[in-house]
Design a protein around this motif. Structure first.
Motif, mmCIF file in Angstrom:
data_model
loop_
_atom_site.group_PDB
_atom_site.id
_atom_site.type_symbol
_atom_site.label_atom_id
_atom_site.label_comp_id
_atom_site.label_asym_id
_atom_site.label_seq_id
_atom_site.Cartn_x
_atom_site.Cartn_y
_atom_site.Cartn_z
ATOM 1 N N LEU A 120 1.050 17.198 -6.288
ATOM 2 C CA LEU A 120 2.271 17.370 -5.514
ATOM 3 C C LEU A 120 1.969 17.414 -4.012
ATOM 4 N N VAL A 121 0.882 18.106 -3.661
ATOM 5 C CA VAL A 121 0.481 18.185 -2.247
ATOM 6 C C VAL A 121 0.151 16.796 -1.718
ATOM 7 N N LEU A 122 -0.591 16.006 -2.476
ATOM 8 C CA LEU A 122 -0.963 14.668 -2.028
ATOM 9 C C LEU A 122 0.266 13.781 -1.865
ATOM 10 N N ILE A 123 1.225 13.918 -2.789
ATOM 11 C CA ILE A 123 2.446 13.114 -2.676
ATOM 12 C C ILE A 123 3.215 13.480 -1.414
ATOM 13 N N ILE A 124 3.343 14.780 -1.163
ATOM 14 C CA ILE A 124 4.069 15.229 0.032
ATOM 15 C C ILE A 124 3.373 14.746 1.302
ATOM 16 N N VAL A 125 2.027 14.829 1.325
ATOM 17 C CA VAL A 125 1.271 14.374 2.503
ATOM 18 C C VAL A 125 1.465 12.878 2.714
ATOM 19 N N ALA A 126 1.436 12.106 1.620
ATOM 20 C CA ALA A 126 1.615 10.666 1.743
ATOM 21 C C ALA A 126 3.009 10.318 2.262
ATOM 22 N N VAL A 127 4.031 10.988 1.708
ATOM 23 C CA VAL A 127 5.402 10.738 2.167
ATOM 24 C C VAL A 127 5.551 11.145 3.627
ATOM 25 N N MET A 128 4.969 12.277 3.984
ATOM 26 C CA MET A 128 5.064 12.753 5.373
ATOM 27 C C MET A 128 4.382 11.789 6.338
ATOM 28 N N ILE A 129 3.207 11.272 5.947
ATOM 29 C CA ILE A 129 2.496 10.339 6.826
ATOM 30 C C ILE A 129 3.299 9.061 7.023
#
Length: 473
Positions: A168-177
């Motif tokens: 979930l953290v990686l998905i959020i970071v990817a979307v944020m980037i």
């Protein structure tokens, strides 16, 4: 290429909007990543702490079971603990009971015998052994000779939960980037839109038309402050340009009059033959007019030099009293011829920072004016002193001459202004530039000049100049 087109051309690479968007992306990304890492560690700690809390409660329950069922035998204790292990089968919960020789007296069927050694150290808090979270402790004294217990649970579910959180953290970071640069670019566009409007307005300004001003909303933000500051600069530039135009017009008018007189005189003289004496008289008049023109041109040049002077060239520590006394000596003969008495009281310790040549021009003009407009038998008092309150050198020149009317007093420092002819003692009225030159020089030296006067009583000119730092006491 116009300046606006040039700005548009460099926009994708050098624009403030792009830099703000990049800074926003970096800042937001760093903040979000730190927050997500902190959240991940917090979840990790919370899940592990929950397991530890359950194991601590299970350890207390094992002690109670052993204490209550010890009289019924080890089989009764095993049945009770087996039921508990069956209820936590999904967590691979296990329990092991040790005797006095530290050998296992009983263990649940779910016990990971190949993973957990029997010689676990006694600990007040759970610990991780292999892929299990374990807790060992002492048992209450009992008839079965049981001394220790070991309980534990598999960490497979814990690791699965951590993997979900990490994903979930990686998905959020990817979307944020992906979204942060776009959102930052949009926000930067909102922030710099007014700057683009100001740039377009500034690019459309023309020196011949200085009426347009930068828009401001009146909310007091940095863009409003920039607009107000820039508009104030435009106001000063417009006033300066208008003053320049007026100066050129006035100078042309002042030069046109004597030139017209010279031309008309020459044309009339040449219209017919005249005696030699007439020609001589006309030439003498032309020479006199040329001298007046020369004086006017020199004063215009001096005024232009005084306006351009910013105190950056030819400055030195100037003994103020020496400048005043040399001016007095220069006009002493004129004053004596007109029966005008000059008194002087100067402080020889005062030095001012500036151009000696320009400051001499000020003192010469002021003393010349005082003599010119003082009646025979009059008096001029000149004083220099140190104003300790303001830290400035003060020059006062008082005369008991004709004075200046209240209507003329506010305009005496204007270019080409001549006071009421009733004030003049003779037909020589000057060019109207002397006091203007004085004011320009004094202001260029960061000083002030003012006049107090009353018609029929006299005038007082007051000049203040900063004292040289090497001379301050």
């Amino acid at each position: 290429m116009t300046s606006v087109a040039k700005v548009a051309f460099v926009f994708p690479i050098r624009s403030v909007r792009l830099r703000i968007a990049l800074w926003n992306t970096i800042a937001v990304s760093a903040a979000v990543i730190i927050a997500l890492i902190t959240l991940r560690q917090t979840v990790h700690w919370a899940l592990l702490n929950e397991i530890d809390q359950v194991l601590s409660e299970d350890g207390a329950e094992v002690r109670l079971v052993v204490a209550e069922l010890a009289t019924d035998g080890l089989e009764a204790i095993g049945e009770e603990l087996s039921r508990k292990a069956a209820g936590h089968k999904q967590h691979r919960w296990f329990v092991r009971l040790l005797g006095a020789d530290n050998e296992a007296a009983w263990s649940s069927q779910s016990g990971p015998d190949d993973e957990i050694p029997q010689s676990l150290p006694l600990a007040a808090t759970p610990s991780t052994v292999g892929n299990c979270r374990t807790l060992s402790g002492m048992l209450p004294t009992n008839s079965l000779g049981l001394t220790q217990f070991q309980i534990g649970a598999s960490l497979d579910q814990f690791h699965d939960d951590v993997v979900v959180v990490d994903r979930l953290v990686l998905i959020i970071v990817a979307v944020m980037i992906c979204l942060a640069p776009l959102f930052g670019f949009w926000l930067a566009g909102l922030a710099t839109r007014r700057l683009e409007e100001m740039t377009a307005t500034a690019a459309s300004l023309h020196p011949s038309e200085m009426t347009e001003r930068l828009p401001h909303r009146g909310i007091g933000d940095e863009f409003d402050q920039l607009a107000v500051t820039f508009n104030d600069l435009l106001d000063r530039l417009a006033a300066f340009l208008e003053e320049r135009r007026n100066f050129l017009a006035d100078a042309a008018h002042e030069l046109r009059t004597p030139l017209a007189a010279i031309r008309s005189t020459s044309e009339v003289t040449l219209a017919e033959d005249r005696p030699e004496g007439v020609y001589r008289g006309v030439l003498e008049q032309i020479i006199e007019d040329c001298e007046a023109l020369e004086v006017l041109v020199n004063q215009v040049l001096l005024l232009s030099e005084a306006v351009a002077f910013e105190g950056k060239s030819g400055i030195e520590s100037v003994p103020w009293s020496d400048v005043i006394r040399k001016s007095i000596d220069m006009f002493a003969g004129v004053a004596e011829a007109r029966d005008i008495r000059i008194t002087c009281s100067t402080d020889s310790t005062i030095n001012v920072l500036g151009s000696r040549r320009h400051l001499s021009q000020v003192s010469n003009n002021l003393i010349d004016n005082a003599i010119k407009y003082t009646q025979p038998g009059g008096r001029i008092d000149i004083t220099t002193l140190r104003d300790h309150k303001s830290g400035a050198a003060v020059l006062k020149i008082n005369d008991d001459g004709l004075g200046i009317s209240a209507a003329d007093l506010p305009r005496i420092f204007d270019r080409f202004f001549r006071a009421d002819r009733a004030r003049h003692r003779d037909s020589t009225h000057g060019t109207g530039l002397g006091l203007c030159i004085c004011k320009s020089i004094i202001e260029a030296h960061r000083g002030t000049i003012s006049c107090e006067s009353e018609l029929g009583i006299g005038s007082r000119f007051i000049v203040t100049l900063p004292i040289s730092k090497t001379n301050q006491r």
